[in-house]
Design a protein around this motif. Structure first.
Motif, PDB file in Angstrom:
ATOM      1  N   HIS A 158       0.810  -1.219   0.000  1.00  0.00           N
ATOM      2  CA  HIS A 158       0.000   0.000   0.000  1.00  0.00           C
ATOM      3  C   HIS A 158       0.841   1.266   0.000  1.00  0.00           C
ATOM      4  O   HIS A 158       0.507   2.256   0.636  1.00  0.00           O
ATOM      5  CB  HIS A 158      -1.006  -0.047   1.157  1.00  0.00           C
ATOM      6  CG  HIS A 158      -1.907  -1.237   1.040  1.00  0.00           C
ATOM      7  ND1 HIS A 158      -2.970  -1.269   0.170  1.00  0.00           N
ATOM      8  CD2 HIS A 158      -1.839  -2.460   1.607  1.00  0.00           C
ATOM      9  CE1 HIS A 158      -3.536  -2.463   0.233  1.00  0.00           C
ATOM     10  NE2 HIS A 158      -2.870  -3.204   1.082  1.00  0.00           N
ATOM     11  N   CYS A 168      -7.622   1.073  -4.928  1.00  0.00           N
ATOM     12  CA  CYS A 168      -7.167  -0.065  -4.128  1.00  0.00           C
ATOM     13  C   CYS A 168      -8.193  -0.404  -3.043  1.00  0.00           C
ATOM     14  O   CYS A 168      -9.012   0.433  -2.665  1.00  0.00           O
ATOM     15  CB  CYS A 168      -5.827   0.294  -3.489  1.00  0.00           C
ATOM     16  SG  CYS A 168      -5.083  -1.067  -2.564  1.00  0.00           S
ATOM     17  N   CYS A 170      -7.715  -0.518  -0.053  1.00  0.00           N
ATOM     18  CA  CYS A 170      -7.489   0.326   1.133  1.00  0.00           C
ATOM     19  C   CYS A 170      -8.110   1.704   0.968  1.00  0.00           C
ATOM     20  O   CYS A 170      -8.093   2.505   1.905  1.00  0.00           O
ATOM     21  CB  CYS A 170      -6.000   0.454   1.414  1.00  0.00           C
ATOM     22  SG  CYS A 170      -5.130   1.531   0.258  1.00  0.00           S
ATOM     23  N   CYS A 175      -1.950   2.169  -5.432  1.00  0.00           N
ATOM     24  CA  CYS A 175      -1.030   1.441  -4.553  1.00  0.00           C
ATOM     25  C   CYS A 175      -0.193   0.464  -5.389  1.00  0.00           C
ATOM     26  O   CYS A 175      -0.632  -0.024  -6.435  1.00  0.00           O
ATOM     27  CB  CYS A 175      -1.799   0.653  -3.506  1.00  0.00           C
ATOM     28  SG  CYS A 175      -2.480   1.660  -2.188  1.00  0.00           S
TER      29      CYS A 175
END
Ligand SMILES: [Zn+2]
Length: 315
Positions: A158, A168, A170, A175
């Protein structure tokens, strides 16, 4: 004094558990699907799979879980690509089995397994990069697993490398794991089937972009398909560039690459090695850092988790 432990690797799709002795020998194994959408059920499955492997010699349980695991409490705080939040894994497994339980990140335990019994044997300073759907990392520094202040170190997938890149799990864009791992291979593979319908990769997918995945692209590349080879060369280049940045930071003796990338082998790793040599700082003024395929395959995490659990006992 017993000398066995159960190691459990909890991924987004399956829970793989092994009973292991101190030498890393696997004595029994069980695998069940992960009920990933249901945190309580996931905890229940981890406990029940461990119970099925118990023997009188088992003295500890080790768990590696895909996500950020808080050191000390063994709580899984956050999994970027899964719904898990704040799961008290160690506490619940100890309650269920009456044995000490050590919980760590899945790539951390895989790093420990490769360090003790796999491609990282004999190296005190090792970086593990697991390349599957995403990218995980584990750092062995001075012969010890490096955890950072809270246990959250080595979330290497990440790092933003392409600010306008794909979204992503996240929540960020671009990332490293979005451009240098399985999702990038899938994405480029789908494009290739559309743009190169006469290629082998298209034939292996029956011309259907949705049927392309890393396995299909890898098989096509290994059978000499230029289109597939270019995909892996591009993803391998991004992988090698990222590894160069990490080597600049960590200065390991060796980099071990695990996950599906280890199975792909040189069709992915050779472009990664070439990009690494181009990108690492002062390649002519430092010892060579080999980039090796992992050796323990899917067992690395569970074997490493079991070994860590035994070490936590002071054995
Ligand atoms: Zn991310």
């Amino acid at each position: 004094m017993g000398d066995q432990a159960i190691g459990v690797d909890v991924g987004g799709t399956k829970i793989a558990a092994l009973r292991v002795d101190r030498d890393g020998s696997i004595l029994a194994r069980e695998t069940v699907p992960t009920p990933a959408e249901d945190a309580e059920a996931t905890l229940g499955e981890i406990a029940s799979v461990a119970v099925r492997l118990l023997s009188p010699e088992v003295v500890a349980i080790g768990v590696g879980a895909a996500g950020m695991v808080e050191a000390g409490t063994g709580t899984l705080r956050y999994a970027p690509n899964l719904a898990w939040r704040d799961l008290p894994v160690a506490e619940r497994i100890t309650q269920a089995l009456g044995l000490p339980c050590h919980v760590d990140n899945d790539a951390n335990v895989a790093a420990w397994g490769e360090h003790l019994f796999g491609a990282g044997r004999g190296y005190e300073h090792m970086l593990l990069v697991t390349v599957g759907t995403g990218i995980g990392g584990g750092i062995v520094s001075g012969g010890r697993l490096f955890h950072g202040a809270h246990g959250f170190a080595a979330e290497i997938g990440h790092v933003i490398v392409e600010p306008d890149g794909p979204v992503c799990g996240c929540g960020n864009r671009g990332c490293w794991e979005q451009v240098a791992a399985g999702r990038a291979i899938d994405r480029l593979g789908r494009e290739a089937v559309r743009d190169h319908p006469r290629s082998l990769v298209a034939a292996l997918a029956d011309g259907d972009p949705e049927r392309v995945d890393g396995r299909v692209v890898t098989e096509a590349a290994q059978r000499g398909d230029d289109v597939a080879a270019r995909i892996l060369a591009e993803v391998g280049r991004r992988l090698g560039e990222g590894i160069a940045g990490l080597v600049n930071i960590l200065d390991p003796e060796v980099v071990v690459v695990g996950g599906g990338a280890a199975l792909a082998g040189d069709v992915l790793l050779e472009p990664a090695r070439a990009a690494f040599r181009d990108a690492v700082e002062a390649p002519d003024h430092r010892p060579e850092v080999p980039i090796l395929a992992a050796e323990l395959g899917n067992d690395a995490g569970a074997v490493g988790a079991a070994a860590l659990a035994l070490e936590e006992l002071g054995g």
